[in-house]
Design a protein around this motif. Structure first.
Motif, PDB file in Angstrom:
ATOM      1  N   ASN A  40     -10.305 -10.812  -0.138  1.00  0.00           N
ATOM      2  CA  ASN A  40     -10.975  -9.251  -0.286  1.00  0.00           C
ATOM      3  C   ASN A  40     -11.241  -8.742   0.769  1.00  0.00           C
ATOM      4  O   ASN A  40     -12.193  -8.007   0.952  1.00  0.00           O
ATOM      5  N   SER A  47       0.806  -1.194  -0.091  1.00  0.00           N
ATOM      6  CA  SER A  47      -0.169  -0.096  -0.001  1.00  0.00           C
ATOM      7  C   SER A  47       0.855   1.261  -0.007  1.00  0.00           C
ATOM      8  O   SER A  47       2.170   1.218  -0.198  1.00  0.00           O
ATOM      9  N   ASP A 100      -5.870  -3.854   1.026  1.00  0.00           N
ATOM     10  CA  ASP A 100      -6.756  -5.147   0.780  1.00  0.00           C
ATOM     11  C   ASP A 100      -5.695  -6.192   1.292  1.00  0.00           C
ATOM     12  O   ASP A 100      -4.727  -6.231   1.020  1.00  0.00           O
ATOM     13  N   GLN A 117     -13.702  -4.005   5.877  1.00  0.00           N
ATOM     14  CA  GLN A 117     -14.378  -5.092   5.234  1.00  0.00           C
ATOM     15  C   GLN A 117     -14.070  -6.411   5.636  1.00  0.00           C
ATOM     16  O   GLN A 117     -12.734  -6.793   5.348  1.00  0.00           O
ATOM     17  N   LYS A 130     -10.626  -5.674   3.645  1.00  0.00           N
ATOM     18  CA  LYS A 130      -9.957  -4.488   3.671  1.00  0.00           C
ATOM     19  C   LYS A 130      -9.605  -3.890   5.182  1.00  0.00           C
ATOM     20  O   LYS A 130     -10.567  -4.266   5.913  1.00  0.00           O
TER      21      LYS A 130
END
Length: 139
Positions: A100, A81, A91, A118, A102
């Motif tokens: 997937n 990142s 992610d 997430q 987050k």
């Protein structure tokens, strides 16, 4: 009372000793190891570790969460990142097969904050929120 004293002492030492280290992330190449352990009845219940390598705001990281007294190990979760305004949004996939997910890591003066944004689809073991402190043994 002893635990409260130790926490207070660690907080004071951390405030004065780690601010420079966190600021280093914003300028230079720096690898740091962050950790949070949770104990239940003096037994290690969970350990959350995050390693960050930050070079010119490019971030390569890895996290490991061991929980249920060592019976659930979700490790070797790598991510890439950017560090922007002291935040790292990324992610990730879980070593348990979850895909997937987050999360965001926020750099503070003497700690980092983890927040799951997430949940990965599938099986995973990571905390929803956590505050981790520098692991001086690995620095």
């Amino acid at each position: 009372m002893k635990k409260v004293f130790l926490i207070l002492l660690f907080s004071i030492v951390s405030f004065f000793g780690l601010k420079e280290l966190v600021e280093t992330h914003e300028k230079n190449n720096s690898i740091t190891h962050w950790n949070k352990n949770v104990y239940i009845k003096n037994k290690l219940y969970s350990s959350f570790n995050i390693d960050l390598n930050i070079t010119n705001n490019d971030v390569i990281g890895n996290f490991c969460y061991i929980t249920h007294f060592g019976n659930r190990i979700d490790c070797d979760n790598k991510f890439k990142s950017q560090l922007k305004n002291k935040n790292i949004f990324f992610d990730f996939n879980s070593s348990f097969g979850g895909k997937n997910g987050k999360a965001v890591i926020s750099m503070n003066n003497n700690s980092i904050s983890w927040k799951l944004l997430q949940e990965p689809s599938g099986k995973f073991y990571v905390p929803k929120k956590s505050i981790l402190y520098i692991n001086k043994k690995l620095q």
